[in-house]
Scaffold this active site. Structure first.
Site, mmCIF file in Angstrom:
data_model
loop_
_atom_site.group_PDB
_atom_site.id
_atom_site.type_symbol
_atom_site.label_atom_id
_atom_site.label_comp_id
_atom_site.label_asym_id
_atom_site.label_seq_id
_atom_site.Cartn_x
_atom_site.Cartn_y
_atom_site.Cartn_z
ATOM 1 N N ARG A 1 3.539 -8.111 0.034
ATOM 2 C CA ARG A 1 2.873 -8.244 -1.265
ATOM 3 C C ARG A 1 3.843 -8.243 -2.438
ATOM 4 O O ARG A 1 3.490 -8.680 -3.529
ATOM 5 C CB ARG A 1 1.793 -7.172 -1.390
ATOM 6 C CG ARG A 1 0.613 -7.464 -0.464
ATOM 7 C CD ARG A 1 -0.300 -6.272 -0.301
ATOM 8 N NE ARG A 1 -0.017 -5.534 0.931
ATOM 9 C CZ ARG A 1 -0.461 -4.303 1.167
ATOM 10 N NH1 ARG A 1 -1.173 -3.664 0.262
ATOM 11 N NH2 ARG A 1 -0.182 -3.701 2.317
ATOM 12 N N GLU B 1 5.354 8.133 9.329
ATOM 13 C CA GLU B 1 4.909 9.394 9.927
ATOM 14 C C GLU B 1 5.168 9.393 11.428
ATOM 15 O O GLU B 1 5.626 10.366 12.004
ATOM 16 C CB GLU B 1 3.429 9.636 9.649
ATOM 17 C CG GLU B 1 3.018 11.035 10.082
ATOM 18 C CD GLU B 1 1.542 11.272 9.936
ATOM 19 O OE1 GLU B 1 0.772 10.303 10.015
ATOM 20 O OE2 GLU B 1 1.167 12.437 9.779
HETATM 21 O O1 LIG Z 1 5.594 3.723 0.223
HETATM 22 P P1 LIG Z 1 5.399 3.406 1.678
HETATM 23 O O2 LIG Z 1 4.748 4.532 2.433
HETATM 24 O O3 LIG Z 1 6.660 2.950 2.319
HETATM 25 O O4 LIG Z 1 4.342 2.236 1.783
HETATM 26 C C1 LIG Z 1 4.309 1.154 0.877
HETATM 27 C C2 LIG Z 1 4.358 -0.152 1.596
HETATM 28 O O5 LIG Z 1 3.187 -0.302 2.430
HETATM 29 C C3 LIG Z 1 2.590 -1.558 2.179
HETATM 30 O O6 LIG Z 1 3.157 -2.576 2.925
HETATM 31 P P2 LIG Z 1 2.926 -2.704 4.498
HETATM 32 O O7 LIG Z 1 4.021 -1.984 5.217
HETATM 33 O O8 LIG Z 1 1.531 -2.314 4.799
HETATM 34 O O9 LIG Z 1 3.185 -4.227 4.779
HETATM 35 P P3 LIG Z 1 2.467 -5.580 4.277
HETATM 36 O O10 LIG Z 1 2.677 -5.672 2.785
HETATM 37 O O11 LIG Z 1 3.228 -6.599 5.037
HETATM 38 O O12 LIG Z 1 1.013 -5.509 4.640
HETATM 39 C C4 LIG Z 1 2.908 -1.805 0.716
HETATM 40 O O13 LIG Z 1 2.775 -3.172 0.372
HETATM 41 C C5 LIG Z 1 4.311 -1.292 0.597
HETATM 42 O O14 LIG Z 1 5.278 -2.269 0.935
HETATM 43 N N1 LIG Z 2 -3.682 2.870 0.948
HETATM 44 C C1 LIG Z 2 -2.998 1.733 0.990
HETATM 45 N N2 LIG Z 2 -3.550 0.585 0.527
HETATM 46 C C2 LIG Z 2 -2.840 -0.572 0.558
HETATM 47 N N3 LIG Z 2 -1.607 -0.667 1.041
HETATM 48 C C3 LIG Z 2 -1.019 0.450 1.497
HETATM 49 N N4 LIG Z 2 0.210 0.678 2.019
HETATM 50 C C4 LIG Z 2 0.308 1.984 2.330
HETATM 51 N N5 LIG Z 2 -0.829 2.619 2.037
HETATM 52 C C5 LIG Z 2 -1.674 1.682 1.505
#
Ligand SMILES: O=P(O)(O)OC[C@H]1O[C@H](OP(=O)(O)OP(=O)(O)O)[C@H](O)[C@@H]1O
Ligand SMILES: Nc1ncnc2[nH]cnc12
Length: 254
Positions: free
Chosen positions: A141, A178
């Protein structure tokens, strides 16, 4: 304050979805803007309700010495009026992708052309003229918000990708979840020593992803000015994990 827990049980599936259970205490912040549904518990929300309780903090969520207000911060409780619309445009889906997770869905923001534009503008207003040559966006994202910001401030965009996606030589940085670990990668040569970089993602939860991004950039000698996210899940204290590195967010979601 009780910390929210990561509910994913495996790093290969749902690597970093982070939950804020509805039983968690409210965020201990002084809100400049509080949504009308602020007292709702997520468990009472229908799935298609665009919001749960969300506190928007405008630029006050900046930490560290890099904190400053954007030029268009007109006053209504000191908050930029665009923030409320941005906050409203983000949908919160309870129990996605797993039970107990309040998923912050930014795809609804992308459907609202004004809110999407305002989001980009707020970041651009903050970073224009700061001699930033690299905007590094985190998959997936961060790839939505990073490129328009990069173009507007005259910086290059560097994608930080999940493992085995980049075809060239890469450097990798592992980070902990985690349960287990995950990794992000950057092309060697994409960023030069001494460049001034901004890291962009949609959301900070535990902060592990942003920390890894900072490390990647610093390993090649870049100066990471700040990290910027649309949403902060403040209860997860990701900001603390960043240490002294400034973090700028538009919307704080408890
Ligand atoms: O602060 P953190 O605990 O590290 O989590 C934040 C990350 O989690 C989500 O991405 P995700 O890993 O779900 O990947 P995606 O955007 O490809 O769905 C979000 O877009 C951040 O990149
Ligand atoms: N609660 C949440 N919603 C969307 N993206 C996430 N990535 C980690 N936690 C999330």
């Amino acid at each position: 304050m009780q910390a929210a827990s990561l509910l994913c049980s495996s790093s290969s599936f749902l690597p970093s979805f982070t939950s804020l259970r509805s039983s968690h205490p409210r965020l201990q912040v002084q809100p400049l803007f509080r949504r009308a549904a602020a007292n709702s518990s997520s468990s009472k929300l229908p799935l298609n309700l665009p919001q749960n309780y969300r506190t928007a903090l405008a630029t006050l969520c900046s930490a560290g010495s890099g904190s400053r207000q954007g030029p268009s911060m007109t006053s209504e409780n000191g908050q930029d009026p665009r923030i409320a619309r941005i906050s409203s445009a983000i949908r919160v889906i309870p129990n996605f992708p797993k039970p107990g997770i309040l998923f912050q869905d930014i795809t609804t923001l992308l459907l609202d052309t004004r809110a999407f534009r305002d989001t980009i503008d707020l970041f651009v207003e903050r970073y224009r003229g700061r001699d930033i040559s690299v905007v590094a966006g985190i998959e997936a994202r961060g790839f939505i918000f990073g490129p328009p910001i990069a173009l507007a401030i005259g910086a290059k965009f560097v994608p930080l990708r999940k493992p085995k996606k980049l075809p060239g030589e890469v450097i990798s940085e592992e980070y902990s979840l985690e349960y287990g670990t995950d990794k992000i990668e950057m092309h060697v040569g994409a960023v030069q020593e001494g460049e001034r970089a901004l890291v962009i993602d949609d959301l900070i939860a535990t902060g592990g992803t942003l920390c890894a991004a900072i490390k990647l950039l610093e390993r090649v000698g870049a100066d990471v000015l700040e990290c910027a996210c649309l949403i902060e899940l403040a209860e997860l204290k990701g900001r603390e994990r960043l240490g002294e590195k400034p973090l700028f967010v538009l919307v704080n979601s408890a």
